[in-house]
Motif scaffolding. Sequence first.
Motif, PDB file in Angstrom:
ATOM      1  N   PRO A   7       0.957  -1.284  -0.105  1.00  0.00           N
ATOM      2  CA  PRO A   7      -0.149  -0.014   0.248  1.00  0.00           C
ATOM      3  C   PRO A   7       0.721   1.217   0.213  1.00  0.00           C
ATOM      4  CG  PRO A   7      -0.869  -1.446   1.588  1.00  0.00           C
ATOM      5  CD  PRO A   7       0.528  -2.117   1.068  1.00  0.00           C
ATOM      6  N   GLY A   8       0.293   2.388  -0.728  1.00  0.00           N
ATOM      7  CA  GLY A   8       1.262   3.460  -0.880  1.00  0.00           C
ATOM      8  C   GLY A   8       1.744   3.713  -2.176  1.00  0.00           C
ATOM      9  N   PRO A   9       2.271   4.763  -2.663  1.00  0.00           N
ATOM     10  CA  PRO A   9       2.780   4.950  -3.882  1.00  0.00           C
ATOM     11  C   PRO A   9       4.320   4.747  -4.134  1.00  0.00           C
ATOM     12  CG  PRO A   9       2.463   6.999  -3.106  1.00  0.00           C
ATOM     13  CD  PRO A   9       2.053   5.917  -1.964  1.00  0.00           C
ATOM     14  N   ASP A  10       5.116   4.373  -2.970  1.00  0.00           N
ATOM     15  CA  ASP A  10       6.563   4.573  -2.985  1.00  0.00           C
ATOM     16  C   ASP A  10       6.935   3.179  -2.152  1.00  0.00           C
ATOM     17  OD1 ASP A  10       9.083   5.132  -3.209  1.00  0.00           O
ATOM     18  OD2 ASP A  10       9.234   6.453  -1.683  1.00  0.00           O
ATOM     19  N   ALA A  11       6.440   2.054  -2.567  1.00  0.00           N
ATOM     20  CA  ALA A  11       6.744   0.744  -1.794  1.00  0.00           C
ATOM     21  C   ALA A  11       6.599  -0.383  -2.548  1.00  0.00           C
ATOM     22  CB  ALA A  11       5.779   0.590  -0.309  1.00  0.00           C
ATOM     23  N   TYR A  12       7.939  -0.902  -2.926  1.00  0.00           N
ATOM     24  CA  TYR A  12       7.960  -2.060  -3.899  1.00  0.00           C
ATOM     25  C   TYR A  12       9.000  -2.950  -3.351  1.00  0.00           C
ATOM     26  CZ  TYR A  12       5.336   0.979  -7.067  1.00  0.00           C
ATOM     27  OH  TYR A  12       4.376   1.638  -7.642  1.00  0.00           O
ATOM     28  N   LYS A  13       8.729  -4.334  -3.744  1.00  0.00           N
ATOM     29  CA  LYS A  13       9.624  -5.331  -3.388  1.00  0.00           C
ATOM     30  C   LYS A  13       9.691  -6.386  -4.105  1.00  0.00           C
ATOM     31  CE  LYS A  13       6.398  -7.517  -0.130  1.00  0.00           C
ATOM     32  NZ  LYS A  13       6.238  -7.872   1.295  1.00  0.00           N
ATOM     33  N   PHE A  31      15.245  -7.221  -2.955  1.00  0.00           N
ATOM     34  CA  PHE A  31      15.046  -5.716  -3.143  1.00  0.00           C
ATOM     35  C   PHE A  31      13.997  -5.002  -2.639  1.00  0.00           C
ATOM     36  CE2 PHE A  31      18.779  -6.302  -5.968  1.00  0.00           C
ATOM     37  CZ  PHE A  31      19.587  -5.041  -5.743  1.00  0.00           C
ATOM     38  N   VAL A  32      13.860  -3.938  -1.731  1.00  0.00           N
ATOM     39  CA  VAL A  32      12.890  -3.352  -1.093  1.00  0.00           C
ATOM     40  C   VAL A  32      12.987  -2.074  -1.164  1.00  0.00           C
ATOM     41  CG1 VAL A  32      11.678  -2.888   0.925  1.00  0.00           C
ATOM     42  CG2 VAL A  32      12.539  -5.189   0.654  1.00  0.00           C
ATOM     43  N   LEU A  33      12.118  -1.305  -1.905  1.00  0.00           N
ATOM     44  CA  LEU A  33      11.831   0.235  -2.221  1.00  0.00           C
ATOM     45  C   LEU A  33      10.821   0.845  -1.446  1.00  0.00           C
ATOM     46  CD1 LEU A  33      12.376   2.580  -3.727  1.00  0.00           C
ATOM     47  CD2 LEU A  33      11.021   1.627  -5.835  1.00  0.00           C
ATOM     48  N   TYR A  40      18.489  -3.756  -0.254  1.00  0.00           N
ATOM     49  CA  TYR A  40      18.764  -5.116  -0.635  1.00  0.00           C
ATOM     50  C   TYR A  40      19.069  -6.082   0.160  1.00  0.00           C
ATOM     51  CZ  TYR A  40      23.522  -4.114  -1.717  1.00  0.00           C
ATOM     52  OH  TYR A  40      24.813  -3.802  -1.841  1.00  0.00           O
ATOM     53  N   TYR A  41      18.633  -7.352   0.407  1.00  0.00           N
ATOM     54  CA  TYR A  41      18.994  -8.408   1.077  1.00  0.00           C
ATOM     55  C   TYR A  41      19.298  -9.656   0.388  1.00  0.00           C
ATOM     56  CZ  TYR A  41      16.267  -4.942   4.123  1.00  0.00           C
ATOM     57  OH  TYR A  41      15.645  -3.931   4.566  1.00  0.00           O
ATOM     58  N   ARG A  42      19.789 -10.468   1.129  1.00  0.00           N
ATOM     59  CA  ARG A  42      20.380 -11.966   0.602  1.00  0.00           C
ATOM     60  C   ARG A  42      19.166 -12.660   0.250  1.00  0.00           C
ATOM     61  NH1 ARG A  42      22.763 -16.865   1.647  1.00  0.00           N
ATOM     62  NH2 ARG A  42      24.444 -17.535   0.146  1.00  0.00           N
ATOM     63  N   THR A  43      18.334 -12.489   1.312  1.00  0.00           N
ATOM     64  CA  THR A  43      17.026 -13.322   1.265  1.00  0.00           C
ATOM     65  C   THR A  43      16.182 -12.697   1.921  1.00  0.00           C
ATOM     66  OG1 THR A  43      17.433 -14.348   3.466  1.00  0.00           O
ATOM     67  CG2 THR A  43      18.336 -15.634   1.498  1.00  0.00           C
ATOM     68  N   GLN A  44      14.678 -12.792   2.003  1.00  0.00           N
ATOM     69  CA  GLN A  44      13.643 -12.322   2.771  1.00  0.00           C
ATOM     70  C   GLN A  44      13.557 -12.408   4.016  1.00  0.00           C
ATOM     71  OE1 GLN A  44      10.850 -14.151  -0.689  1.00  0.00           O
ATOM     72  NE2 GLN A  44       9.715 -12.676   0.298  1.00  0.00           N
ATOM     73  N   ALA A  45      14.357 -13.617   4.678  1.00  0.00           N
ATOM     74  CA  ALA A  45      14.390 -13.717   5.856  1.00  0.00           C
ATOM     75  C   ALA A  45      15.256 -12.766   6.527  1.00  0.00           C
ATOM     76  CB  ALA A  45      14.640 -15.204   6.200  1.00  0.00           C
ATOM     77  N   GLU A  46      16.335 -12.308   5.825  1.00  0.00           N
ATOM     78  CA  GLU A  46      17.406 -11.551   6.230  1.00  0.00           C
ATOM     79  C   GLU A  46      17.011 -10.214   6.589  1.00  0.00           C
ATOM     80  OE1 GLU A  46      22.069 -12.054   4.613  1.00  0.00           O
ATOM     81  OE2 GLU A  46      20.857 -10.566   3.833  1.00  0.00           O
ATOM     82  N   MET A  47      15.656  -9.787   6.050  1.00  0.00           N
ATOM     83  CA  MET A  47      15.296  -8.279   6.408  1.00  0.00           C
ATOM     84  C   MET A  47      15.108  -8.350   7.808  1.00  0.00           C
ATOM     85  SD  MET A  47      12.422  -8.143   3.490  1.00  0.00           S
ATOM     86  CE  MET A  47      11.728  -6.469   3.993  1.00  0.00           C
ATOM     87  N   GLY A  87       9.579  -6.471 -19.151  1.00  0.00           N
ATOM     88  CA  GLY A  87       8.398  -6.036 -18.524  1.00  0.00           C
ATOM     89  C   GLY A  87       8.696  -5.689 -16.886  1.00  0.00           C
ATOM     90  N   GLU A  88       9.168  -6.315 -16.297  1.00  0.00           N
ATOM     91  CA  GLU A  88       9.948  -6.438 -14.882  1.00  0.00           C
ATOM     92  C   GLU A  88      10.717  -5.449 -14.878  1.00  0.00           C
ATOM     93  OE1 GLU A  88       9.317  -8.174 -10.833  1.00  0.00           O
ATOM     94  OE2 GLU A  88       8.262  -8.560 -12.915  1.00  0.00           O
ATOM     95  N   CYS A  89      11.635  -5.213 -15.674  1.00  0.00           N
ATOM     96  CA  CYS A  89      12.542  -4.157 -15.639  1.00  0.00           C
ATOM     97  C   CYS A  89      11.990  -2.733 -15.831  1.00  0.00           C
ATOM     98  CB  CYS A  89      13.790  -4.435 -16.792  1.00  0.00           C
ATOM     99  SG  CYS A  89      14.950  -3.197 -17.104  1.00  0.00           S
ATOM    100  N   GLN A  90      10.973  -2.784 -16.792  1.00  0.00           N
ATOM    101  CA  GLN A  90      10.255  -1.691 -17.088  1.00  0.00           C
ATOM    102  C   GLN A  90       9.589  -1.028 -15.601  1.00  0.00           C
ATOM    103  OE1 GLN A  90      10.686   0.754 -19.729  1.00  0.00           O
ATOM    104  NE2 GLN A  90       9.356   1.946 -18.131  1.00  0.00           N
ATOM    105  N   ARG A  91       8.854  -1.992 -15.085  1.00  0.00           N
ATOM    106  CA  ARG A  91       8.214  -1.685 -13.952  1.00  0.00           C
ATOM    107  C   ARG A  91       9.275  -1.331 -12.669  1.00  0.00           C
ATOM    108  NH1 ARG A  91       5.032  -6.138 -15.449  1.00  0.00           N
ATOM    109  NH2 ARG A  91       6.103  -7.556 -14.268  1.00  0.00           N
ATOM    110  N   TRP A  92      10.190  -1.783 -12.554  1.00  0.00           N
ATOM    111  CA  TRP A  92      11.300  -1.423 -11.551  1.00  0.00           C
ATOM    112  C   TRP A  92      11.636   0.053 -11.865  1.00  0.00           C
ATOM    113  CZ3 TRP A  92      12.361  -2.402  -6.644  1.00  0.00           C
ATOM    114  CH2 TRP A  92      12.295  -3.641  -6.340  1.00  0.00           C
TER     115      TRP A  92
END
Length: 706
Positions: A7-13, A31-33, A40-47, A87-92
């Motif tokens: 939720p929110g315009p400035d949050a992607y992962k 990666f988390v924006l 960026y993290y090695r894994t999701q659990a590393e967050m 497409g993934e690249c363009q979205r990022w």
Amino acid sequence: SLFTADPGPDAYKGWLFKWTNYLKGYQRRWFVLSNGLLSYYRTQAEMAHTCRGTITLATVHIEVGDTCHFVLTSGGRSYHLKAYSEGECQRWVSALQQAKANATQMMTHSDDSGDEGPLRQPDRALIQGVLKTLASKLEDLSTCNELIGKHGAALQRSLSELEDLRAPSDGVDKTVNERATLFRITSNAMINACQDFVDLAEAHSRRWQRALQYEREQRHHLEETIEQLAKQHNSLERAWRESPSTHNSEGIPEGESSEENEDIEFFDAMEDSPTFITVPADDHSQHRSIYIDHIMRDHMIATFSLCLQDSSGSYLRRGRRCRIPDKPNYSLNLWSIMKNCIGKELSKIPMPVNFNEPLSMLQRLTEDLEYSELLDRATRCDSSLEQMCLVAAFSVSSYSTTVHRTGKPFNPLLGETYELDRVEEYGYRSISEQVRNHILVVGVTIHVFCLSLLSAGNIHLKFHASGNHYVWSKVTSTVHNIIVGKLWLDQSGDIIIMNHRNKDKCHLKFSPYSYFSRDVPRKVSLCVVMDGEGCGHYILSGTWDDKMESAKIIESSHGSGGSEGKQKTVYQTLPPKLLWKKYPLPENAENMHYFSSLALTLNELEDGVAPTDSRLRPDQRLMEAGLWDEANAEKQCLEERQRLERRKREAQANLALEEGKEAESHQPLWFEKRTDTETGESSYVYKGGYWEAKDRQDWSQCPAIF
């Protein structure tokens, strides 16, 4: 999906490939924006505990390359990233550009509003000095303004008078010239003050901007971290409530495997059905660890004894303190001390109490008894294998207090003692004595002959009723970031517990923390409790800072597919049962050296203790009271006196040798050296007399060490 929006315009992962080096090439990273930052993290659990890097988008340059490739440049460093598809690249790229625009707009708005945020202490002191100078210049400008107004009015009057006179006299010309000169001097002074003001403001403008940018980045990063932690907490709670079956007996979510235990397979267990776990059939691999110092050295000798509860079936309890004075906010850099001590013996370096905690090593070692109820339960076990599980949990529990405890305990003086009498509350009591320089001996008297524990390099635990004799050793405690950064402590190594009566065995592996491991931090690896024939009966698992569980093995079989050609053993187990759970820390523990409830009571003054007791040590008491300067002075006096006494003993020993006599060594008061008949180890054992001396209050034998 590979790319998701919160939720929110400035949050992607999502997952991206990041270029690392020519050896490894592109590596998959999470990666988390969020909030103008790309982490960026090695894994999701590393967050939950480790961030590999953070890029501030407000100052980043985004360059789109060839297929699925784009480059982020910030602060002179470039990050080469690749997406799974175009497409993934363009979205990022779109998300990053939008986040950059938002961050730039936010910064501009913050500049207009004057919200500069908190500044670092060095910048704060500098800017306060600059502001003071600017204020002085502003006063000069105000004074010049008043003078210009005054002299300008007088000059205007003189000019008016001059116009009224057709033939001005010499006196009038002189007055006009004087006032014009005053006006010119005052104007020049104001111009010079204004120029100084502008020059000073311009000189520090860039520094203020850098400080402001740094604080904004830190604030945004902190907000992002808190937000991520809150989301993870909610997700974990929801997952635990809704899908308990998606977790295996090790507590690792599906899909997150361990690189270290890649030969171990996990199978989900239904509530009433067995659990399947596989472990390597045998592993004798060697592990090495580089460390700076041990908190617990292997030459420290300890004996403990615990007592059962009274006949009424409950413990009598007395009120004990639940807090100590808050730790003062004193800062000191260890490197400033260590760099002047290169080449010296560590024992001769005068370390200030700033790195200590207000407990001696005698008291710290006694904390091993915090979870003595595990041994109470172990005395009631009919099976030695069940007993082994509780003994293993007890051996792990002694490390649970070290997670946040980076303070160094006081080194005991020769002859220093410490007693811990908890017969009324828990049914045991202990006595400790420093018997030699840098060698520690701790003892606990037997109250009802239920068991006794001693350590001489190895720790011995004897159950007198059954004759079970367990032996194990301590793992390595490693202090990190001594020179730079925040101190933190880790435990690593192996604990092999052996029952010398029937050869039952348990192997516990403390995994060292690694940035590159996907394991749960502070993990105690899967281990099997085996009988003397090598047959597995229980699986133990957990972490040394939280809890330990055991699962009973009901069937085992041999499988294949282990690494390095090793054969795997597949164990079918019942659902795990909790053996031990760490007590929560007291309120305000972060300001009280992170002491546990037991640790808070260890230095509490009590009547009737020996004059050599650690509670009476003056430098330690001053430190606990927050008087660190006085504590440092007292500590140096005590240590110098101890060195003087040591030199006297060495001189007497040398004189005795020259005369052909046997040199007399220091003789402890309450311990004597014995050899264990089962293991052949030589150790100091409590010989009795302390508690009788306390009852009589006869301390005439005790040396005056304080």
